[in-house]
Motif scaffolding. Sequence first.
Motif, PDB file in Angstrom:
ATOM      1  N   PRO A  72      27.302  -1.756  -4.293  1.00 40.87           N
ATOM      2  CA  PRO A  72      27.920  -2.850  -3.522  1.00 40.87           C
ATOM      3  C   PRO A  72      27.555  -2.798  -2.053  1.00 40.87           C
ATOM      4  O   PRO A  72      27.202  -3.825  -1.459  1.00 40.87           O
ATOM      5  CB  PRO A  72      29.419  -2.623  -3.722  1.00 40.87           C
ATOM      6  N   ALA A  73      27.588  -1.598  -1.460  1.00 39.47           N
ATOM      7  CA  ALA A  73      27.232  -1.472  -0.046  1.00 39.47           C
ATOM      8  C   ALA A  73      25.787  -1.919   0.170  1.00 39.47           C
ATOM      9  O   ALA A  73      25.477  -2.649   1.114  1.00 39.47           O
ATOM     10  CB  ALA A  73      27.419  -0.043   0.417  1.00 39.47           C
ATOM     11  N   ALA A  74      24.900  -1.501  -0.721  1.00 43.73           N
ATOM     12  CA  ALA A  74      23.486  -1.850  -0.573  1.00 43.73           C
ATOM     13  C   ALA A  74      23.304  -3.366  -0.645  1.00 43.73           C
ATOM     14  O   ALA A  74      22.601  -3.969   0.169  1.00 43.73           O
ATOM     15  CB  ALA A  74      22.672  -1.165  -1.668  1.00 43.73           C
ATOM     16  N   VAL A  75      23.957  -3.987  -1.642  1.00 42.82           N
ATOM     17  CA  VAL A  75      23.800  -5.431  -1.804  1.00 42.82           C
ATOM     18  C   VAL A  75      24.353  -6.166  -0.582  1.00 42.82           C
ATOM     19  O   VAL A  75      23.720  -7.079  -0.044  1.00 42.82           O
ATOM     20  CB  VAL A  75      24.498  -5.917  -3.089  1.00 42.82           C
ATOM     21  N   LEU A  76      25.532  -5.739  -0.114  1.00 43.51           N
ATOM     22  CA  LEU A  76      26.132  -6.456   1.005  1.00 43.51           C
ATOM     23  C   LEU A  76      25.334  -6.262   2.286  1.00 43.51           C
ATOM     24  O   LEU A  76      25.149  -7.205   3.056  1.00 43.51           O
ATOM     25  CB  LEU A  76      27.581  -6.017   1.185  1.00 43.51           C
ATOM     26  N   ALA A  77      24.839  -5.043   2.520  1.00 45.85           N
ATOM     27  CA  ALA A  77      23.979  -4.830   3.686  1.00 45.85           C
ATOM     28  C   ALA A  77      22.766  -5.746   3.601  1.00 45.85           C
ATOM     29  O   ALA A  77      22.342  -6.359   4.588  1.00 45.85           O
ATOM     30  CB  ALA A  77      23.540  -3.378   3.766  1.00 45.85           C
ATOM     31  N   THR A  78      22.213  -5.876   2.405  1.00 40.50           N
ATOM     32  CA  THR A  78      21.058  -6.743   2.219  1.00 40.50           C
ATOM     33  C   THR A  78      21.415  -8.192   2.523  1.00 40.50           C
ATOM     34  O   THR A  78      20.660  -8.908   3.180  1.00 40.50           O
ATOM     35  CB  THR A  78      20.533  -6.618   0.780  1.00 40.50           C
ATOM     36  N   VAL A  79      22.578  -8.625   2.049  1.00 40.23           N
ATOM     37  CA  VAL A  79      22.987 -10.021   2.287  1.00 40.23           C
ATOM     38  C   VAL A  79      23.159 -10.278   3.786  1.00 40.23           C
ATOM     39  O   VAL A  79      22.688 -11.277   4.323  1.00 40.23           O
ATOM     40  CB  VAL A  79      24.291 -10.337   1.527  1.00 40.23           C
ATOM     41  N   VAL A  80      23.825  -9.326   4.454  1.00 42.51           N
ATOM     42  CA  VAL A  80      24.040  -9.503   5.895  1.00 42.51           C
ATOM     43  C   VAL A  80      22.708  -9.573   6.628  1.00 42.51           C
ATOM     44  O   VAL A  80      22.530 -10.338   7.583  1.00 42.51           O
ATOM     45  CB  VAL A  80      24.899  -8.355   6.451  1.00 42.51           C
ATOM     46  N   TYR A  81      21.758  -8.792   6.170  1.00 42.82           N
ATOM     47  CA  TYR A  81      20.461  -8.744   6.839  1.00 42.82           C
ATOM     48  C   TYR A  81      19.613  -9.963   6.507  1.00 42.82           C
ATOM     49  O   TYR A  81      18.861 -10.454   7.348  1.00 42.82           O
ATOM     50  CB  TYR A  81      19.732  -7.468   6.399  1.00 42.82           C
ATOM     51  N   ALA A  82      19.736 -10.477   5.288  1.00 44.54           N
ATOM     52  CA  ALA A  82      18.799 -11.507   4.824  1.00 44.54           C
ATOM     53  C   ALA A  82      19.333 -12.920   4.982  1.00 44.54           C
ATOM     54  O   ALA A  82      18.561 -13.872   4.907  1.00 44.54           O
ATOM     55  CB  ALA A  82      18.434 -11.250   3.360  1.00 44.54           C
ATOM     56  N   ALA A  83      20.628 -13.083   5.186  1.00 43.82           N
ATOM     57  CA  ALA A  83      21.175 -14.446   5.274  1.00 43.82           C
ATOM     58  C   ALA A  83      20.828 -15.172   6.584  1.00 43.82           C
ATOM     59  O   ALA A  83      20.618 -16.384   6.561  1.00 43.82           O
ATOM     60  CB  ALA A  83      22.690 -14.418   5.072  1.00 43.82           C
ATOM     61  N   PRO A  84      20.763 -14.464   7.750  1.00 41.99           N
ATOM     62  CA  PRO A  84      20.509 -15.199   8.999  1.00 41.99           C
ATOM     63  C   PRO A  84      19.282 -16.118   8.991  1.00 41.99           C
ATOM     64  O   PRO A  84      19.389 -17.244   9.435  1.00 41.99           O
ATOM     65  CB  PRO A  84      20.399 -14.085  10.038  1.00 41.99           C
ATOM     66  N   PRO A  85      18.116 -15.663   8.474  1.00 41.58           N
ATOM     67  CA  PRO A  85      16.986 -16.610   8.531  1.00 41.58           C
ATOM     68  C   PRO A  85      17.244 -17.885   7.720  1.00 41.58           C
ATOM     69  O   PRO A  85      16.839 -18.963   8.131  1.00 41.58           O
ATOM     70  CB  PRO A  85      15.814 -15.804   7.952  1.00 41.58           C
ATOM     71  N   MET A  86      17.946 -17.735   6.584  1.00 40.08           N
ATOM     72  CA  MET A  86      18.263 -18.923   5.792  1.00 40.08           C
ATOM     73  C   MET A  86      19.162 -19.863   6.590  1.00 40.08           C
ATOM     74  O   MET A  86      18.933 -21.076   6.633  1.00 40.08           O
ATOM     75  CB  MET A  86      18.979 -18.490   4.501  1.00 40.08           C
TER      76      MET A  86
END
Lengths: 402, 649
Positions: free
Chosen positions: B207-221
Amino acid sequence: MSTTDKDTTTAAATDTVTERPPVFSVDGLWKVFGPKADRVPADPDLAALSPAELRSRTGCTAAVADVSFDVRKGEVFVVMGLSGSGKSTLVRCLTRLIEPTAGSIAIDGEDVRAMDRTRLRALRRHRAAMVFQHFGLLPHRTVLDNVAYGLEVQGMGRAERRERAAAVVAKVGLEGLEQRRPGQLSGGQRQRVGLARALAVDPEVLLFDEPFSALDPLIRRDMQEEVVRLHREEGRTMVFITHDLQEALKLGDRIALMRDGRVVQLGTPEEIVGSPADDYVREFVRDVPREQVLTVRTAMRPAANADEAGTGPAIRPDATVSEAIEAVARAGSPARVMTEGRCLGVVDATDLLSVVAGTDPAAGSDVAAGSRAAGAARVGAAAPATRRKPTTPAEPTTEEPA
Amino acid sequence: MATITAPTSQKAAPPGILTHPATRKLLTLAALAAILAPIAATQWPGATWPTALTVDVSEPLGKASDWIIDNRDTHPLFLYFFGHVSNVVVIAVRAVYLALLAVGWAGVTAIGALVAWRVAGVKLAAGTAAAFLACGLLGMWVPTMQTLALMVVAVLASVAVGALLGLAAGLSDRMDRVLRPVLDTMQVLPAFAYLLPVVLVFGIGVPAAVLATVVYAAPPMARLTSLGLRGADKEVLEAVESLGTTARQRLLTARIPLARKELLLGVNQTIMMALSMAVIASVIGAGGLGDRVYQALASVDVGAALAAGIPIVLLAVVLDRVTGAAGERLGEAGKSPVTWLYALVVAAAVALAGRLAGFLDWPDGWELNIAEPVNRAVDWMTAHLYSGVPVVGGTADWAAHFTSWVLNPLRDGLQWLPWWSVLLIVAALAWLIGTWRTALTAVLAMAAIGVLGVWKPSLDTLSQVLAAVAVTLVIGFATGVAAARSDRVERLLRPVLDVFQTMPQFVYLIPVVALFGVGRAPAVAAAVVYALPAVVRITAQGLRQVDPAAMESARSLGATGGQQLRQVQLPLARPALLLAVNQGVVLVLAVVIIGGLVGGGALGYQVVFGLAQGDLATGLVAGAAIVCLGLMLDRVTQPTERRTTKKGA
């Protein structure tokens, strides 16, 4: 159109136009951009200021300043002016794409400014459709779906709207291109799509915002003729914005000439060219070939004697001066201006030449007086479209000035 | 650079050095410094940040961390919110993973290839199939599927979150004003900064890995969605409005379709960012390919790291090309859904056939063990190339020299400088390039580092960043100029740059460890290699986009090639060059931090250490310092344009 019928006299045509109900009735319209824009139309002192003074005093710009006119049913009403004169803002105010600051707009007697969102949407959907300078097409839709878009917005079913769109596409001469995307079309073809999209909703009024300014000269002429043809066939009311004087003279039944947000002259092409209201308009129309716009009515004088009234070639009063020149040159004698077997007057070579040279004070002041009267009454004077269908015995030579 | 912004004042002032705006800024700053510096120097003497001015946050942070660990299973916030989030993520990732395994390697390969064929053509379909098969051949099928499952969930969530935020920012000016600076800042922060806060709440795991990824990857979208919605052709929107559309109709039939290009670009960038982060997140329990690389690097097993690194690169290239091609193909006529149906049927048939034929797990006999030969090669390199090569020396020698001649003096120099003079330098640089606002932000960020009590390690990281940026800019500008002046060089470089720009940061650590061992020098080398492509590309593009009329007039006046470059191209391309510097700094920082994994030390190491030891307070402080450092470096190198009115240059 009945008014273009050969047998209808100019006088009768004038009556029918002035008697027709106005489609758009605009009175004292203002659009002011800037801080606290409302106070400018309300305050007579501010309202009277020149644009530069207004800007320095208030920081506001009056794009449209105290404009009034009626657009009569079936006419082509042209608003002409240079860029920045407020003409594009004006046309957008008609359907409140830009919200006016003050004044009243009525369509068929109904107050546009008082409409709620639903009524306004209905107005845009069914009664007034617009054609834009840069087309405003949706790049991801095919030509057919672009044309059908207005119908889709109204909630029409897919099959029905496509069928109707296909008919309009054919009417503007785009058969076979239905499945193309706008990106695959030339500029002229794109504007035909824009025109078809506006026509598809079968609006009461067509609004054109400099529709041909972005096109090549040759394609522009084609499109102008297309508009003339559509108008002749359907008699739809049109409000046409342009910065091109030739286009205005060619298409307009009446022309409102704008400068700095105000209408400086409103009248028929003949009035504008024959008797400019001020130096600005005079400068504007200086290079127009007068003989191709002015009619013999402005050049004729009463017959000197019965002999003159009885001989010579007969021409109609709404024939252009250049047509009269041809008739006089062929006959070698003065021509008679005839209507319903009555001789209104005669024109000889001197009369005609003075029109071409612009040295005919009598004719000029005559039309000017008429123009002022017409302007005051806010109605048009001459028949629409008659210039485009020359009906004189002489061969038509009214091909528009190049 | 200073000469082209010469003052254009109408007054008859002498063109002296005093009237120059840069000089005026510096004089103001000098006056300010003359008052403040002596006070600071007498009050808190010494070079390093005074202890009187630090705030010890590690204790409260440690307490907070302990409290969270104690209450994770009982507190309602965790039970009813974070707990559910965590469960949903775990279940989703697990479900995708099991589905991928159930389809089997033959099925996944076939589906991947068919999707690539439909959206991007035959060539990319073959490439996709080859990439999947290569993953299997390298014995990495299961880790690849683990990474892919995590990616699928993270990308879907990022796209959803990003699109919603972007929609809000695109439709509401107020939301845009609030979100834009936040997104801008998130864009420049190194991936490592996001790990600790997530771990604090969710603990180490998927869960931590997925959420860190989401936080990192959502801004460009979010950024691109907003950009697309705002950038729509005004006249089209006006035309659509003139037809009497409702706001909803306008959004659905015009605004969103008109923004398709930006939306797809957003998806593409989100996927690439997510892959990059999913690999790095192995540090906090992501598993999959990244974990294999991480484990291998920890034991300096270059062969194993490479075996896991190659699938990462292949995945990155395939995903980037396929989504990129989907964006480029937008203008073409739409394909009929029937062909999609065929593709779907074929894929299902292949998957079923594979299942029936028993092609579910990758057969062991087909695996290619590259770890051993690679390690042998690395051993040979260690023996023969590390040192003592006649004339040129060895790679380890280079690294050692670089460390002792460049990195050490730089670090010692920075740490020797009095703390207030560092702040002064930061202020001067930021103000010269930007506005007083950017200068203030930069100074405050730098001061915050001191207050957090990590002044020394931060300067250590800063010294690595500066060294790497210097090397990057020298090589990058030279290559960029060459690429701009010669079409052949550009043609040669383009595919290389394309591949390098799509690779996740983590992968760059593998070859530098092979070449230079561990330490600060390899971290710097990885950072240089990572940042170089962007710098080269921006430089070359900036130089090529110089107004051709200006170039032509220079040529017509008989300027030589060198004169054209110096007097026309470089001055006119100044904004692009400044952007290249800014990008170079941001990218270098990201990798220098990750370099903590291979002996880079400093802040990156503190984050890793905090994670490994469960000492979250240390890690969080280091993470905060990374944020501040990133903010400072971005502001110092940020050109003025964004906020102030443009001057006619």
